[in-house]
Design a protein around this motif. Structure first.
Motif, PDB file in Angstrom:
ATOM      1  N   VAL A  32      -0.300 -12.003  -0.187  1.00 49.49           N
ATOM      2  CA  VAL A  32      -0.325 -10.986  -1.243  1.00 49.49           C
ATOM      3  C   VAL A  32       0.195 -11.575  -2.545  1.00 49.49           C
ATOM      4  O   VAL A  32      -0.363 -11.326  -3.622  1.00 49.49           O
ATOM      5  CB  VAL A  32       0.497  -9.742  -0.822  1.00 49.49           C
ATOM      6  N   SER A  33       1.236 -12.381  -2.473  1.00 48.93           N
ATOM      7  CA  SER A  33       1.810 -12.980  -3.679  1.00 48.93           C
ATOM      8  C   SER A  33       0.817 -13.909  -4.365  1.00 48.93           C
ATOM      9  O   SER A  33       0.667 -13.871  -5.590  1.00 48.93           O
ATOM     10  CB  SER A  33       3.076 -13.749  -3.339  1.00 48.93           C
ATOM     11  N   ARG A  34       0.146 -14.741  -3.600  1.00 48.24           N
ATOM     12  CA  ARG A  34      -0.822 -15.671  -4.193  1.00 48.24           C
ATOM     13  C   ARG A  34      -2.003 -14.920  -4.817  1.00 48.24           C
ATOM     14  O   ARG A  34      -2.459 -15.270  -5.903  1.00 48.24           O
ATOM     15  CB  ARG A  34      -1.326 -16.677  -3.156  1.00 48.24           C
ATOM     16  N   LEU A  35      -2.500 -13.901  -4.149  1.00 50.76           N
ATOM     17  CA  LEU A  35      -3.615 -13.134  -4.699  1.00 50.76           C
ATOM     18  C   LEU A  35      -3.183 -12.336  -5.934  1.00 50.76           C
ATOM     19  O   LEU A  35      -3.935 -12.213  -6.900  1.00 50.76           O
ATOM     20  CB  LEU A  35      -4.202 -12.212  -3.626  1.00 50.76           C
ATOM     21  N   ALA A  36      -1.966 -11.812  -5.920  1.00 50.20           N
ATOM     22  CA  ALA A  36      -1.464 -11.069  -7.084  1.00 50.20           C
ATOM     23  C   ALA A  36      -1.214 -12.005  -8.265  1.00 50.20           C
ATOM     24  O   ALA A  36      -1.458 -11.632  -9.413  1.00 50.20           O
ATOM     25  CB  ALA A  36      -0.183 -10.321  -6.717  1.00 50.20           C
ATOM     26  N   GLU A  37      -0.749 -13.225  -8.002  1.00 52.06           N
ATOM     27  CA  GLU A  37      -0.546 -14.191  -9.083  1.00 52.06           C
ATOM     28  C   GLU A  37      -1.860 -14.547  -9.750  1.00 52.06           C
ATOM     29  O   GLU A  37      -1.926 -14.706 -10.970  1.00 52.06           O
ATOM     30  CB  GLU A  37       0.123 -15.452  -8.553  1.00 52.06           C
TER      31      GLU A  37
ATOM     32  N   ASP B  19       6.060 -15.670 -10.932  1.00 50.41           N
ATOM     33  CA  ASP B  19       6.116 -16.121  -9.547  1.00 50.41           C
ATOM     34  C   ASP B  19       6.381 -14.924  -8.638  1.00 50.41           C
ATOM     35  O   ASP B  19       7.522 -14.510  -8.451  1.00 50.41           O
ATOM     36  CB  ASP B  19       7.198 -17.182  -9.384  1.00 50.41           C
ATOM     37  N   PHE B  20       5.316 -14.359  -8.114  1.00 44.48           N
ATOM     38  CA  PHE B  20       5.441 -13.213  -7.219  1.00 44.48           C
ATOM     39  C   PHE B  20       6.043 -13.621  -5.882  1.00 44.48           C
ATOM     40  O   PHE B  20       6.746 -12.846  -5.265  1.00 44.48           O
ATOM     41  CB  PHE B  20       4.068 -12.573  -6.985  1.00 44.48           C
TER      42      PHE B  20
ATOM     43  N   LEU C  96       9.872 -12.926  -1.623  1.00 42.45           N
ATOM     44  CA  LEU C  96      10.704 -13.508  -0.566  1.00 42.45           C
ATOM     45  C   LEU C  96      12.170 -13.136  -0.746  1.00 42.45           C
ATOM     46  O   LEU C  96      12.872 -12.871   0.225  1.00 42.45           O
ATOM     47  CB  LEU C  96      10.549 -15.025  -0.523  1.00 42.45           C
ATOM     48  N   LEU C  97      12.633 -13.122  -1.982  1.00 39.76           N
ATOM     49  CA  LEU C  97      14.019 -12.725  -2.232  1.00 39.76           C
ATOM     50  C   LEU C  97      14.265 -11.268  -1.858  1.00 39.76           C
ATOM     51  O   LEU C  97      15.375 -10.892  -1.506  1.00 39.76           O
ATOM     52  CB  LEU C  97      14.390 -12.950  -3.698  1.00 39.76           C
ATOM     53  N   SER C  98      13.237 -10.449  -1.918  1.00 39.98           N
ATOM     54  CA  SER C  98      13.420  -9.058  -1.520  1.00 39.98           C
ATOM     55  C   SER C  98      13.190  -8.850  -0.025  1.00 39.98           C
ATOM     56  O   SER C  98      13.697  -7.900   0.548  1.00 39.98           O
ATOM     57  CB  SER C  98      12.485  -8.148  -2.327  1.00 39.98           C
ATOM     58  N   PHE C  99      12.447  -9.749   0.626  1.00 42.45           N
ATOM     59  CA  PHE C  99      12.118  -9.578   2.038  1.00 42.45           C
ATOM     60  C   PHE C  99      13.149 -10.225   2.961  1.00 42.45           C
ATOM     61  O   PHE C  99      13.459  -9.690   4.022  1.00 42.45           O
ATOM     62  CB  PHE C  99      10.728 -10.172   2.305  1.00 42.45           C
TER      63      PHE C  99
ATOM     64  N   SER D  22       9.150  -4.248  -5.013  1.00 41.28           N
ATOM     65  CA  SER D  22       8.571  -5.575  -5.163  1.00 41.28           C
ATOM     66  C   SER D  22       7.190  -5.641  -4.514  1.00 41.28           C
ATOM     67  O   SER D  22       6.236  -6.152  -5.108  1.00 41.28           O
ATOM     68  CB  SER D  22       9.505  -6.607  -4.538  1.00 41.28           C
ATOM     69  N   ALA D  23       7.071  -5.114  -3.308  1.00 41.72           N
ATOM     70  CA  ALA D  23       5.779  -5.117  -2.621  1.00 41.72           C
ATOM     71  C   ALA D  23       4.772  -4.251  -3.370  1.00 41.72           C
ATOM     72  O   ALA D  23       3.612  -4.632  -3.527  1.00 41.72           O
ATOM     73  CB  ALA D  23       5.944  -4.621  -1.186  1.00 41.72           C
ATOM     74  N   PHE D  24       5.200  -3.084  -3.828  1.00 37.61           N
ATOM     75  CA  PHE D  24       4.309  -2.191  -4.554  1.00 37.61           C
ATOM     76  C   PHE D  24       3.783  -2.868  -5.814  1.00 37.61           C
ATOM     77  O   PHE D  24       2.606  -2.778  -6.142  1.00 37.61           O
ATOM     78  CB  PHE D  24       5.049  -0.896  -4.914  1.00 37.61           C
ATOM     79  N   HIS D  25       4.647  -3.601  -6.519  1.00 42.78           N
ATOM     80  CA  HIS D  25       4.233  -4.280  -7.738  1.00 42.78           C
ATOM     81  C   HIS D  25       3.198  -5.363  -7.431  1.00 42.78           C
ATOM     82  O   HIS D  25       2.212  -5.524  -8.164  1.00 42.78           O
ATOM     83  CB  HIS D  25       5.462  -4.874  -8.428  1.00 42.78           C
ATOM     84  N   SER D  26       3.381  -6.097  -6.353  1.00 42.57           N
ATOM     85  CA  SER D  26       2.409  -7.127  -5.976  1.00 42.57           C
ATOM     86  C   SER D  26       1.085  -6.511  -5.564  1.00 42.57           C
ATOM     87  O   SER D  26       0.015  -6.991  -5.955  1.00 42.57           O
ATOM     88  CB  SER D  26       2.957  -7.968  -4.828  1.00 42.57           C
ATOM     89  N   TYR D  27       1.140  -5.446  -4.759  1.00 41.16           N
ATOM     90  CA  TYR D  27      -0.099  -4.782  -4.365  1.00 41.16           C
ATOM     91  C   TYR D  27      -0.798  -4.167  -5.564  1.00 41.16           C
ATOM     92  O   TYR D  27      -2.019  -4.114  -5.604  1.00 41.16           O
ATOM     93  CB  TYR D  27       0.177  -3.714  -3.311  1.00 41.16           C
ATOM     94  N   GLU D  28      -0.029  -3.700  -6.539  1.00 41.10           N
ATOM     95  CA  GLU D  28      -0.634  -3.137  -7.749  1.00 41.10           C
ATOM     96  C   GLU D  28      -1.451  -4.200  -8.480  1.00 41.10           C
ATOM     97  O   GLU D  28      -2.592  -3.958  -8.875  1.00 41.10           O
ATOM     98  CB  GLU D  28       0.463  -2.592  -8.657  1.00 41.10           C
TER      99      GLU D  28
END
Length: 182
Positions: free
Chosen positions: A47-52, A65-66, A71-74, A112-118
């Protein structure tokens, strides 16, 4: 109805539906080992790579850097279950401040996850981004539905008059779809 069965079905929907959607998106994006999208920690990477990619398409001069933020939140959430087995930590986590800490970590992770999925869905479904990211339970449906959509960052722009094209089984897509005649 048995609540355990309902909970199991919900977990299958969240991890299965969104996992398959992320698997296909990762395949089309050329990410290594797309099958890891079915596992929670590796899902954070996908998800982070696709969101970046989506963020760089819209803001090419601002690095973001998503993966580090996600990772810091997970990772603190991964440390909570082993801490519950230590007697001193279990007593500390059982009190008011322990519950507050757990709730704060969960809220931080969800934000954090919501922002990446957004950002991910801004790339795959740019016309309806507010609707698609308004609820985290809709995300598995959106990821599954948009699994073969060519993202706007790959297409090069957001088409105004038609939806984004779809990939075929060979990971190819047509730049200009044929016109629709009545």
């Amino acid at each position: 109805m048995d609540y355990r069965l309902l909970f199991l079905l919900l977990l299958l929907w969240v991890f299965g539906g969104s996992g398959y959607g992320l698997f296909r998106m990762s395949q089309h994006a050329g990410l290594p080992r797309p099958w890891l999208a079915f596992f929670p920690l590796a899902r954070v990477w996908h998800v982070s790579r696709l969101a970046e990619r989506s963020y760089r398409f819209r803001h090419p001069k601002e690095p973001r850097d998503f993966l580090a933020r996600n990772l810091l939140s997970f990772l603190p959430l991964l440390l909570l279950p082993p801490l519950c087995f230590l007697p001193e930590a279990a007593d500390a986590l059982g009190g008011f401040w322990g519950v507050t800490l757990v709730v704060a970590l969960m809220c931080w992770f969800l934000f954090s996850a919501f922002h990446s999925y957004e950002w991910l869905l801004k790339d795959y479904a740019p016309q309806k981004e507010l609707f698609h990211t308004s609820c985290l339970f809709i995300i598995p449906c959106r990821l599954f539905r948009e699994r073969d959509t060519v993202p706007a960052s790959v297409y090069g722009s957001v088409p105004k008059d038609r939806p984004l094209p779809k990939y075929d089984k060979n990971h190819r897509w047509k730049r200009n779809p044929p016109p629709k005649y009545p």
